[in-house]
Design a protein around this motif. Structure first.
Motif, mmCIF file in Angstrom:
data_model
loop_
_atom_site.group_PDB
_atom_site.id
_atom_site.type_symbol
_atom_site.label_atom_id
_atom_site.label_comp_id
_atom_site.label_asym_id
_atom_site.label_seq_id
_atom_site.Cartn_x
_atom_site.Cartn_y
_atom_site.Cartn_z
ATOM 1 N N ARG A 31 49.985 1.167 -33.933
ATOM 2 C CA ARG A 31 49.878 0.555 -32.596
ATOM 3 C C ARG A 31 50.114 -0.949 -32.692
ATOM 4 O O ARG A 31 50.807 -1.526 -31.857
ATOM 5 N N LEU A 32 49.545 -1.577 -33.710
ATOM 6 C CA LEU A 32 49.736 -3.011 -33.895
ATOM 7 C C LEU A 32 51.212 -3.334 -34.147
ATOM 8 O O LEU A 32 51.725 -4.327 -33.620
ATOM 9 N N ASP A 53 52.877 -3.433 -30.846
ATOM 10 C CA ASP A 53 52.446 -4.633 -30.113
ATOM 11 C C ASP A 53 53.086 -5.894 -30.693
ATOM 12 O O ASP A 53 53.466 -6.799 -29.950
ATOM 13 N N HIS A 61 56.893 -6.000 -29.625
ATOM 14 C CA HIS A 61 57.171 -6.121 -28.195
ATOM 15 C C HIS A 61 56.422 -7.264 -27.514
ATOM 16 O O HIS A 61 56.751 -7.592 -26.366
ATOM 17 N N ASN A 62 55.458 -7.856 -28.190
ATOM 18 C CA ASN A 62 54.657 -8.889 -27.546
ATOM 19 C C ASN A 62 54.451 -10.114 -28.443
ATOM 20 O O ASN A 62 54.959 -11.194 -28.152
ATOM 21 N N HIS A 63 53.690 -9.926 -29.513
ATOM 22 C CA HIS A 63 53.222 -11.064 -30.297
ATOM 23 C C HIS A 63 54.332 -11.820 -31.030
ATOM 24 O O HIS A 63 54.393 -13.054 -30.968
#
Length: 122
Positions: free
Chosen positions: A50-51, A54, A57-59
């Motif tokens: 999951r990380l 994330d 796509h985000n961090h």
């Protein structure tokens, strides 16, 4: 000038991004950090798959847009960007004054994380 500070604090507003900056500080300047491992706080383990999503796509895009990091997908790694020192200096300042940070702030963060883990069923 204020906008630069806003960018730094926006970049550091999420734990995986903070942990990644710390991981990059802990490694030699020209070396990359493997991901998602380098963005996992050992005291607050997350689901690596999951990380990883994330991060991609985000961090990572957020940190890269600010120039704080650069990253690659194969293998998934990050290294210091041209503006890395702007976020690094925040951690260096915190580290040098660690004994001055109030216990209530440290314990408050630990309590919030414990509550988060309970709500996630971990």
């Amino acid at each position: 000038m204020i906008e630069h500070w806003n960018l730094v604090f926006r970049a550091l507003s999420a734990e995986p991004r903070r942990q990644l900056i710390v991981s990059l500080l802990d490694c030699p300047e020209n070396q990359s950090v493997p991901l998602p491992e380098g963005a996992i706080n050992p005291d607050v383990p997350e689901n690596p798959e999951r990380l990883k999503i994330d991060l991609q796509h985000n961090h990572l895009p957020k940190l890269a847009d600010f120039g704080f990091i650069e990253w690659e997908t194969k293998p998934l790694v990050a290294h210091r960007g041209p503006r890395f020192q702007e976020v690094a200096v925040v951690f260096e300042a915190l580290h040098s004054s660690a004994t001055d940070i109030p216990d209530s702030l440290v314990k408050g963060c630990q309590r919030l994380e414990e509550e988060r883990q309970v709500s996630l069923g971990n």
